[in-house]
Design an enzyme around this catalytic site. Sequence first.
Site, PDB file in Angstrom:
ATOM      1  N   ASP A   1      -7.610  -5.930   1.907  1.00 28.29           N
ATOM      2  CA  ASP A   1      -8.888  -6.602   1.638  1.00 28.29           C
ATOM      3  C   ASP A   1     -10.086  -5.871   2.241  1.00 28.29           C
ATOM      4  OD1 ASP A   1      -7.366  -8.563   0.379  1.00 28.29           O
ATOM      5  OD2 ASP A   1      -7.144  -9.701   2.236  1.00 28.29           O
TER       6      ASP A   1
ATOM      7  N   LYS B   1     -11.213  -2.205  -1.400  1.00 26.86           N
ATOM      8  CA  LYS B   1     -10.723  -1.076  -2.214  1.00 26.86           C
ATOM      9  C   LYS B   1     -11.194  -1.202  -3.662  1.00 26.86           C
ATOM     10  CE  LYS B   1      -6.592  -2.297  -1.037  1.00 26.86           C
ATOM     11  NZ  LYS B   1      -6.870  -3.283   0.008  1.00 26.86           N
TER      12      LYS B   1
ATOM     13  N   GLY C   1      -5.439  -8.581  -4.495  1.00 30.73           N
ATOM     14  CA  GLY C   1      -6.609  -9.241  -5.096  1.00 30.73           C
ATOM     15  C   GLY C   1      -7.785  -8.326  -4.845  1.00 30.73           C
ATOM     16  N   HIS C   2      -8.220  -7.610  -5.872  1.00 30.61           N
ATOM     17  CA  HIS C   2      -9.285  -6.625  -5.717  1.00 30.61           C
ATOM     18  C   HIS C   2     -10.549  -7.140  -6.406  1.00 30.61           C
ATOM     19  CE1 HIS C   2      -6.234  -3.110  -5.001  1.00 30.61           C
ATOM     20  NE2 HIS C   2      -6.103  -4.117  -4.171  1.00 30.61           N
TER      21      HIS C   2
ATOM     22  N   GLN D   1      -2.851  -3.306  -1.011  1.00 28.48           N
ATOM     23  CA  GLN D   1      -2.481  -3.537   0.383  1.00 28.48           C
ATOM     24  C   GLN D   1      -3.074  -2.410   1.247  1.00 28.48           C
ATOM     25  OE1 GLN D   1       0.422  -3.951  -2.068  1.00 28.48           O
ATOM     26  NE2 GLN D   1      -0.784  -5.801  -2.277  1.00 28.48           N
TER      27      GLN D   1
END
Length: 428
Positions: free
Chosen positions: A15, A18, A42-43, A226
């Site tokens: 988080d 990225k 979750g991007h 990640q």
Amino acid sequence: MKGRTDIVIGVQWGDEGKGRVVDVLAADAGVVVRYQGGANAGHTVVVDNEKYVFHLLPSGILYTGKSCVIGNGVVIDPDTLFEELDGLAARGKKTAKLVVSHAAHIVMPYHKIIDKLAEGARSEGTKIGTTGRGIGPCYADKYERIGIRAEDLVNPDVLRDKLSRTLKIKNDILTKIYGADPLDFDEIYEKALAWGRRMEPMLGDAFLEIDEAVRGGRNVLFEGAQATLLDIDHGTYPFVTSSSPCAGGACTGSGFGPSRIDRSIGVAKAYCTRVGEGPFPTEEMGEVGEELRQKGGEFGATTGRPRRCGWCDLVAVDYAVKVNGLDGLALTKLDVLDGFDEIKICTAYEIDGKIRKTFPSSCAELAKAKPVYATLPGWKCDISKCRTFDELPQAARDYVKYIEDNAEVPVVLIGVGAGREDTIRRGL
Ligand code: GDP
Ligand code: IMO
Ligand code: MG
């Protein structure tokens, strides 16, 4: 002329931003590749004040005329993939071409169920805090060599054979170990065939898409999910994910040799967060942690869980620089520190009364680490409109330089807000 190839990797526990960094850099790229992880990611990308959260789609998907690749190293939950594509279509968004590797593994319904049952069965202190997306069980099957791959979804006979053998094992685990109900073969088989029908046009030789792009002069971005400290080998095991986010994973997870990688860029928050269990030396449990959480909006993009927050940890940054061979850092969320009178930054650990400046590869050692801090003055003003390094207040420039000097790599991009334009680029 050959295209340039960059890997974008999380430096901390995920988080870091990225997605937003990839979205900015993708403007100059032809292909964006996800190489590991799955819908545990979750991007977030914010364009023209519109927010998008991608779990499986590479963060270059909003650029039409480019390609996005889901590589062999990714584990795909087809329901999530289709939901994301349908969500973009419903918002009237055109998307990049999508190529999915035949060799990517599929997260099956039993993976998600077993993920949650296994997590529920772990005692206090041994819980990992997984996202419940079936990631660990799916990778376990891959290495056990009983996984279902994307190519199997379009080969009904192969699928029937593999699924019937695997489901027998899974139903034994469900019923005999967890006392849960068994799953019905026909239901899963029909669902998997339907996935295959929709996925067939996307399936391809993902490695060739990348190879041809580079040979044709197009730049390629490898988008890590990640992060370094969640890496199955290099992270804080067992409080990690089950894949290889580190730079080496970009090669194995896409079929692109290491000699062809030009640069590795680490994404680090200007402070630090972690979601899930495990050691976090600079965690702030009190007011400071709460202030960072509120100002940084630190709630998970996948599970909505509040993220644990603390100061930036240069020992961990140094580790990420070494393990990934980072050429530069993208420092995000510098604006979140705007209101602080002073900013702490961890320069060493004290472990059993001894000072060390390097990250221990033993998780038991790390759990004992107490942070040694340097304290820098805050800048106490809004930096969200700054677009060049020189426009930043002196104290903010000094904070960035402090990180650069300690990490011994340049800070090549700075985030001063969540939007695409809220970015200071310094040679990247
Ligand atoms: P990822 O998983 O590494 O892509 O990061 P996430 O999307 O899970 O979390 C990063 C969060 O910070 C998202 O809500 C982003 O919109 C936000 N964000 C990213 N960069 C910045 C920044 O420079 N400033 C601020 N204020 N927010 C940012
Ligand atoms: P992005 O790509 C932050 C964490 C989980 C848990 C551990 C194992 O958005 O940075 P898993 O479901 O992978 O078996 O969970 O890893 N985790 C993440 N934390 N960001 C992520 O992804 C994460 N993906 C997994 O919270 O601690
Ligand atoms: Mg995230």
